[in-house]
Scaffold this motif. Structure first.
Motif, PDB file in Angstrom:
ATOM      1  N   UNK A   1      37.422  26.769  44.961  1.00 49.81           N
ATOM      2  CA  UNK A   1      38.530  27.601  44.497  1.00 49.81           C
ATOM      3  C   UNK A   1      39.353  26.759  43.528  1.00 49.81           C
ATOM      4  N   UNK A   2      39.724  27.352  42.388  1.00 53.72           N
ATOM      5  CA  UNK A   2      40.484  26.613  41.381  1.00 53.72           C
ATOM      6  C   UNK A   2      41.207  27.575  40.458  1.00 53.72           C
ATOM      7  N   UNK A   3      42.096  27.003  39.636  1.00 51.95           N
ATOM      8  CA  UNK A   3      42.744  27.795  38.609  1.00 51.95           C
ATOM      9  C   UNK A   3      41.725  28.111  37.521  1.00 51.95           C
ATOM     10  N   UNK A   4      41.830  29.262  36.884  1.00 50.43           N
ATOM     11  CA  UNK A   4      40.862  29.619  35.838  1.00 50.43           C
ATOM     12  C   UNK A   4      41.158  28.908  34.525  1.00 50.43           C
ATOM     13  N   UNK A   5      40.119  28.767  33.714  1.00 46.65           N
ATOM     14  CA  UNK A   5      40.324  28.328  32.339  1.00 46.65           C
ATOM     15  C   UNK A   5      40.911  29.518  31.577  1.00 46.65           C
ATOM     16  N   UNK A   6      41.389  29.271  30.368  1.00 40.98           N
ATOM     17  CA  UNK A   6      41.933  30.369  29.552  1.00 40.98           C
ATOM     18  C   UNK A   6      40.867  31.434  29.301  1.00 40.98           C
ATOM     19  N   UNK A   7      39.622  31.011  29.008  1.00 38.55           N
ATOM     20  CA  UNK A   7      38.527  31.959  28.775  1.00 38.55           C
ATOM     21  C   UNK A   7      38.287  32.821  30.012  1.00 38.55           C
TER      22      UNK A   7
ATOM     23  N   UNK B   1      40.513  39.394  33.025  1.00 31.35           N
ATOM     24  CA  UNK B   1      41.798  40.102  33.055  1.00 31.35           C
ATOM     25  C   UNK B   1      42.631  39.702  34.271  1.00 31.35           C
ATOM     26  N   UNK B   2      42.738  38.397  34.506  1.00 31.62           N
ATOM     27  CA  UNK B   2      43.472  37.892  35.663  1.00 31.62           C
ATOM     28  C   UNK B   2      44.976  37.897  35.408  1.00 31.62           C
ATOM     29  N   UNK B   3      45.721  38.188  36.450  1.00 34.96           N
ATOM     30  CA  UNK B   3      47.179  38.120  36.379  1.00 34.96           C
ATOM     31  C   UNK B   3      47.600  36.650  36.392  1.00 34.96           C
TER      32      UNK B   3
ATOM     33  N   UNK C   1      40.391  31.680  40.711  1.00 31.91           N
ATOM     34  CA  UNK C   1      38.993  32.092  40.746  1.00 31.91           C
ATOM     35  C   UNK C   1      38.278  31.294  41.840  1.00 31.91           C
ATOM     36  N   UNK C   2      37.117  31.791  42.229  1.00 33.57           N
ATOM     37  CA  UNK C   2      36.212  31.054  43.101  1.00 33.57           C
ATOM     38  C   UNK C   2      34.954  30.814  42.283  1.00 33.57           C
ATOM     39  N   UNK C   3      34.580  29.554  42.176  1.00 33.56           N
ATOM     40  CA  UNK C   3      33.393  29.157  41.419  1.00 33.56           C
ATOM     41  C   UNK C   3      32.277  28.869  42.416  1.00 33.56           C
ATOM     42  N   UNK C   4      31.137  29.525  42.229  1.00 34.78           N
ATOM     43  CA  UNK C   4      29.961  29.277  43.069  1.00 34.78           C
ATOM     44  C   UNK C   4      28.883  28.709  42.160  1.00 34.78           C
ATOM     45  N   UNK C   5      28.363  27.546  42.526  1.00 37.35           N
ATOM     46  CA  UNK C   5      27.261  26.955  41.772  1.00 37.35           C
ATOM     47  C   UNK C   5      26.050  26.928  42.688  1.00 37.35           C
ATOM     48  N   UNK C   6      24.994  27.588  42.233  1.00 35.03           N
ATOM     49  CA  UNK C   6      23.744  27.657  42.988  1.00 35.03           C
ATOM     50  C   UNK C   6      22.672  26.939  42.193  1.00 35.03           C
TER      51      UNK C   6
END
Length: 187
Positions: free
Chosen positions: A128-134, A140-142, A147-152
């Motif tokens: 779990x982390x803050x999103x990048x600007x992209x 369309x995040x407030x 975000x939650x990043x999942x790497x498989x």
């Protein structure tokens, strides 16, 4: 420009990924349909780009080395919920149909297998982390939404890294059910 917050929607992202879903034409579409959600997907990018640290480690290349990226936006109804990027080593997949624009038919897994690679095992990690600007703009995040990043990382039976999937999920639009493998209920 002020972003308008999309209507609330919650989708499930099972961990680990179920084999029947993983082998479908689209992991997200299969998951969404099982939940009664109208799924959509749009290809954002197909081409080489420098590997970030976690992708480089999973693919066993140097950070910054060019890898093939296949990035798509996934929608629940009309709400953007995930950015999914598949990464491949160019020395293994360069010049193959995996590099072609658009979606691989009948599925990405079938395309990988058609090139002679057989799935051996995978490892998934969640962060779990803050999103990048992209990411914030695309999903369309407030302001303040995470975000939650999942790497498989998937490896062939001979240990060759064959596919790394980075999924960026709008945290407020997901639930992550986690199941244990049958017969492995010791703790």
């Amino acid at each position: 420009m002020e972003r308008s917050t999309p209507p609330p929607v919650v989708v499930r992202r099972n961990l680990p990924t179920e084999p029947a879903v993983r082998g479908s034409a689209s992991l997200f579409v299969a998951e969404a349909e099982r939940q009664g959600i109208r799924a959509g997907r749009r290809m954002l990018h197909v081409g080489p780009e420098p590997a970030g640290e976690h992708v480089a480690a999973a693919l066993r290349v140097e950070p910054g080395a060019d890898v093939l990226a296949r990035r798509k936006l996934l929608l629940a109804g009309d709400v953007p919920v995930r950015i999914a990027t598949s990464y491949f080593r160019l020395d293994v997949f360069g010049g193959t149909p995996i590099c072609d624009p658009g979606f691989v038919r009948p599925s990405l897994q079938a395309g990988i297998e058609a090139l002679g690679h057989r799935f051996g095992h995978a490892e998934e990690r969640l962060l779990a982390r803050e999103p990048t600007a992209f990411e914030a703009e695309t999903l369309l995040l407030a302001p303040g939404e995470w975000i939650v990043e999942i790497v498989r990382a998937a490896y062939a039976t001979d240990g060759t890294p064959i596919h790394t999937l980075e999924t960026i999920c709008a945290a407020s639009r997901h639930v992550f059910p986690i199941s244990q493998v049958t017969g492995a209920d010791e703790f």
